[in-house]
Design an enzyme around this catalytic site. Sequence first.
Site, mmCIF file in Angstrom:
data_model
loop_
_atom_site.group_PDB
_atom_site.id
_atom_site.type_symbol
_atom_site.label_atom_id
_atom_site.label_comp_id
_atom_site.label_asym_id
_atom_site.label_seq_id
_atom_site.Cartn_x
_atom_site.Cartn_y
_atom_site.Cartn_z
ATOM 1 N N GLU A 63 0.869 -1.172 0.000
ATOM 2 C CA GLU A 63 0.000 0.000 0.000
ATOM 3 C C GLU A 63 0.907 1.223 0.000
ATOM 4 O OE1 GLU A 63 -3.106 -0.074 -0.436
ATOM 5 O OE2 GLU A 63 -3.558 -2.181 -0.067
ATOM 6 N N CYS A 94 -2.044 9.372 2.575
ATOM 7 C CA CYS A 94 -1.611 8.793 1.301
ATOM 8 C C CYS A 94 -2.614 9.027 0.184
ATOM 9 C CB CYS A 94 -1.335 7.298 1.467
ATOM 10 S SG CYS A 94 -2.743 6.335 2.053
#
Length: 459
Positions: free
Chosen positions: A212, A246
């Site tokens: 991720e 993010c």
Amino acid sequence: MTETEIKKIVQEQRTYYYTGATLSIDARILALKKLKACILKHEADINEAIKKDLGKSAFESYMCETGLVLSEISYMLKHIHSFAREKAVHTPLAQFHSRSYKKPSPYGVVLIMSPWNYPFLLTIDPLVDAIAAGNTAVLKPSAYSPHTSEIIQAMIQECFDSKYVAVVTGGRAENTCLLSEHFDYIFFTGSQAVGKEVMRQASAHLTPVTLELGGKSPCIVDKDANLKLAAKRIVFGKYLNCGQTCVAPDYIYCERSVKDRLVKEIKKQIQKQFGKQPLNRENYGKIINEKHFDRILGLMDSAKIVYGGNFDRATLRIEPTVMDNVTFGDVVMQEEIFGPIMPILTYDSLDEAIRNINAMPHPLALYIFTNNSYVAKKITSRCGFGGGCINDTIIHLATSEMGFGGFGESGMGSYHGKDGFDTFSHYKSIIDKKTWLDLPMRYQPYKKLNNKLIHIFLK
């Protein structure tokens, strides 16, 4: 923690896993309930730890971290029986009389490495999925968020024996030791640079990985967008956690004819949400450390700042900042910002915007603000990205009903809900063949009749 201690943890977890103790659905449910009770018990301690590391308010910590973990646990408890059930599939005539099914099975001993920006959520959320799937787990939280790592370690020790779930704290040395061990699965959240190293190390044992990562997530604002609402939602998503998210909108890509009006609305929204002196607001967070503070300041171009730009080194705070007339060649567009700077770029045609976005590495998220369904469909179809929103930001990751993850440069694999259970499971394809019938045609010597029969069965 020493290399010997880390090796001992991994060995003990593998031994424990092979006893079959984690396979029982009841045992998994009990573990999830214990974890949930522990989180509720220590909610105030979790908030305080996150406050020390990132300056987040208790409300933001619950909304973006603790509450989402509790939601994931509740979802798993509700669905775990159906997720773990064997799935019968059609059996072809050639396999008559048999039962064909897929059996979800845990990988075994998994490593979960998490970052500092959402230190509780991004450590415990994948742990929930790993436990639900029947694995043991070693957690490696970030050294940059030491207070949250400390409370995580205390809670895990309170809930579980280290042979089931263990926490390894520390920095680069501990990361290196962990990655040299043979895990059955590695789940990593962090930067692209470290993600490449994780994948390289995992390849030595052919260990499957989920990465991720991040990237420069564009936020496209079309000429038909509701600019006031767009500005409100963009400001929320961009400056949440001081931009250290993010999936934050990394830059605004706006249709040229509405850019000035959008900038005006964005300025209004920053003042409305953060006040005229955000550096003095109690609930405004901070940059994680001085290294990242200086990196973010280095991305600012004072000649292009049209709002904000002030900072306080003593508190590691940077104002919500807007930069206008930015180009793809500017320094701020050469890396993921991961801070409270909002560059604004413009395009003249939708095809130009799509072409420029696709010329960059695949982002983790993409956002489009428009009231034109054709525009939304064209962008979501033609652009490559992990996930995103139409007329909002961030919220696509706050559900257990959809998987979350990137692809290409922004990562591989996904989790949350069923996708999370699947990530930490291997599906064994099994045929249970009955013994009362054995068709002779597959055995040598082959005859002409066999040839005719095989064509009938396999068509």
